[in-house]
Enzyme design. Sequence first.
Site, PDB file in Angstrom:
ATOM      1  N   ASP A 201       3.515   4.736  -7.235  1.00 19.05           N
ATOM      2  CA  ASP A 201       2.052   4.826  -7.230  1.00 19.05           C
ATOM      3  C   ASP A 201       1.574   6.076  -6.491  1.00 19.05           C
ATOM      4  O   ASP A 201       2.136   6.453  -5.462  1.00 19.05           O
ATOM      5  CB  ASP A 201       1.491   3.577  -6.527  1.00 19.05           C
ATOM      6  CG  ASP A 201      -0.015   3.505  -6.609  1.00 19.05           C
ATOM      7  OD1 ASP A 201      -0.529   3.353  -7.728  1.00 19.05           O
ATOM      8  OD2 ASP A 201      -0.689   3.635  -5.560  1.00 19.05           O
ATOM      9  N   GLU A 248       3.541   8.260 -10.938  1.00 22.16           N
ATOM     10  CA  GLU A 248       2.118   8.368 -11.314  1.00 22.16           C
ATOM     11  C   GLU A 248       1.618   9.685 -10.726  1.00 22.16           C
ATOM     12  O   GLU A 248       1.260   9.772  -9.556  1.00 22.16           O
ATOM     13  CB  GLU A 248       1.307   7.200 -10.745  1.00 22.16           C
ATOM     14  CG  GLU A 248      -0.100   7.189 -11.317  1.00 22.16           C
ATOM     15  CD  GLU A 248      -1.165   6.580 -10.414  1.00 22.16           C
ATOM     16  OE1 GLU A 248      -2.256   6.307 -10.921  1.00 22.16           O
ATOM     17  OE2 GLU A 248      -0.933   6.407  -9.211  1.00 22.16           O
TER      18      GLU A 248
HETATM   19  C1  NOJ Z   1      -3.122   3.971  -8.853  1.00 23.51           C
HETATM   20  C2  NOJ Z   1      -3.138   2.579  -9.378  1.00 23.51           C
HETATM   21  O1  NOJ Z   1      -2.818   2.584 -10.744  1.00 23.51           O
HETATM   22  C3  NOJ Z   1      -4.524   2.039  -9.101  1.00 23.51           C
HETATM   23  O2  NOJ Z   1      -4.745   0.807  -9.729  1.00 23.51           O
HETATM   24  C4  NOJ Z   1      -4.706   1.952  -7.612  1.00 23.51           C
HETATM   25  O3  NOJ Z   1      -6.040   1.540  -7.327  1.00 23.51           O
HETATM   26  C5  NOJ Z   1      -4.454   3.297  -6.927  1.00 23.51           C
HETATM   27  N1  NOJ Z   1      -3.279   3.949  -7.430  1.00 23.51           N
HETATM   28  C6  NOJ Z   1      -4.285   3.112  -5.441  1.00 23.51           C
HETATM   29  O4  NOJ Z   1      -3.084   2.431  -5.173  1.00 23.51           O
END
Ligand code: NOJ
Length: 518
Positions: A201, A248
Amino acid sequence: MQEAWWRGAAIYQVYLRSFADGNGDGLGDLAGLRGRLDYLSKLGIDAIWLNPWYPSPMSDGGYDVADYRSIEPIFGTLAEAEKLIQEAHERDIKIIIDVVPNHSSDQSAWFQEALAAGPGSAARERFWFRPGREVDGGPPNDWQSIFGGPAWTRVPDGEWYLHLFAPEQPDFNWNSPAVREEFLDVLRFWLDRGVDGVRIDSAAVLIKDPDAEPDGLDPYTDRDGVHEIYREWRRVSDTYPGRFLIGEVWLPDQERFARYLRPDELHTAFNFDFLSCPWDPAALRRVIDDTLATHTPIGAPPTWVLSNHDVTRPVTRYGRPDTSFDHGDRKHGMTSDRDLGVRRARAAALLAMALPGGVYVYQGEELGLPEVEDIPDALLQDPIWARSGHTDRGRDGCRVPLPWAGDAPPYGYGGEPWLPQPADWGPLTVEAQEPDPSSMLNLYRTALRIRRDKLGDGTLTWLPLGEDVLAFTRDSGLTCVVNLGRQPVRLPEHQQICLASGAVDGGLLPSDTAVWLL
Ligand code: NOJ
C-alpha cells in the site's frame, strides 16, 4: 524454465467487507469468501488479492492496521485465514495479501506505547513526532493530508505526529531500524503461511523528512531512499520461490515509476495511467505504448487495471461526458448514460484482458455494478467525506456489498449490508446473470477462459485499422479489435470470432465494441 505464474495472471480483488457475509452481521468475512471460492474458480481467475484483513478500528476500511500478524475478528480468525489459503490452493487459486507499511492505526501497540512514553522516547522514534512551530506552537510544517486537512495532529503533551492520511493512521518513520525489521518479519510471517503475493500500500511515500530544507523534490513522494526498502523486501521474498510483490505506485513520471520494477525490487506495480485514462483511442494508445515502453526494457510484466476499491466503477465512469478518472475530482453526480457506460465497460474489459501482462478485476466489475451515488450522507463511512469538509463523497459508492441472488436487498449477501444496496440491483445478481449468455458475468467468464490459453504475458503487434480503432495481434495469433469511433469499422480478415463485447453484424464492428478474432 516455466514462466512465473504472476507474469500473466488474472487477479481478482476481494474487498472482504463487501464480498459475502457468512455470519449475518452485515459485514463480509472469511466465512463468506470461503463459501464462494467455487464462484471464483468458475470465473476463471488465477489469484485473489484481499484488502487488509488485520485487526483494525476501520477508520479507513482496514488501512489503519492495529496488528499486522492477526485477523480482524469481524472477518474471522487466523486459523480461518490459513484454511482459506489452503482451500484456495486446492482450487489452484493463489492468495495475495495487502501490507500497509506507510502507516499503522493509532490503536496499534506501538503507537499507544509512543503516546504513553512521551517526548524524546525511543517509542516515538518509530513514528514522526515533532514539537510545534516555535512561533506559535502550531504544526511543524504545512503538509496537507491526502484525505484533506492538515497532515499533523497534536497530542496532549504538545507534540505533533504526522499522518499523510487520516489522523487515525500515524505514519511510520522508516529511518528507524526497528520499523524496517518489523516489516521484514511481517513479510516472513505471511509468506510462511503460504501467501503467494504481497500488495504494498502507498508504496512510493514511505521516505520523508519533515525537517528537510526544500530541495525542489516532493517532500515525501518517490524519495530515492524508498528503493533500498524494496531491495530488502525482495531479498526476503526471493527466499520463497514463486511469490511476488506488487506495488501501489501512483507516479505520473514513467521513468521514475520504472525504478520500482528494477530486477532487484518489486516484481510488478499497478498501472494507474491505464485506469485513469479516458475512453479515447489516442489517449489509450499512448498509455498502452508508454506502458510497454516502460516495462519491456526492464523485463517486468505490465498490469492492466480498470477499477479498484478507490475509484469510480467503470460502467458509471464510461457513461459520463468526461470518462477520465481523477482522485482530485471524482465527478460525483455527473450525468451518466448507463447503456453507453455498459457497452464501453464491456469493450474495455476485452481490451484490458487482451493486453500483454497481468490483469486485475475488482469484485463486482464482472457483474457490471454501477457506482452507487445516492448513499445517504449519514451512512457514508469513507474518511474522505468528513476530512474534505463534506465536499467529496469519497469512495463508498464502489464498495457497496455484492448482489448474489434474489430481487431485493440484501440479495443473498448475508445480513443487512453495512452500506445500502440499490433497490434495482435484481437483474445484476450472479443468479440473474448466470443463465444469460450475453450477461457481463458470462462475458468475463468466457474472456478469462480464453485468456488463460491464448493471452497473458508476451508481446503485441499493432494493426493499422484507423485512428479510432485499437487493434493488435498477440503471440498466440489472437487479434483484439476495439472500435472507439462513432462509425462501424470493417473487421480484418479472420477465421473465427472468439468473443465479442456486443453484436457484430456482417463483418462490421459497431461503435464502442471489442472483438477477439482468430
Ligand atoms: C491506498 C488504498 O488503496 C486506500 O484505500 C487507502 O485509503 C490508502 N492507500 C491509505 O492506506
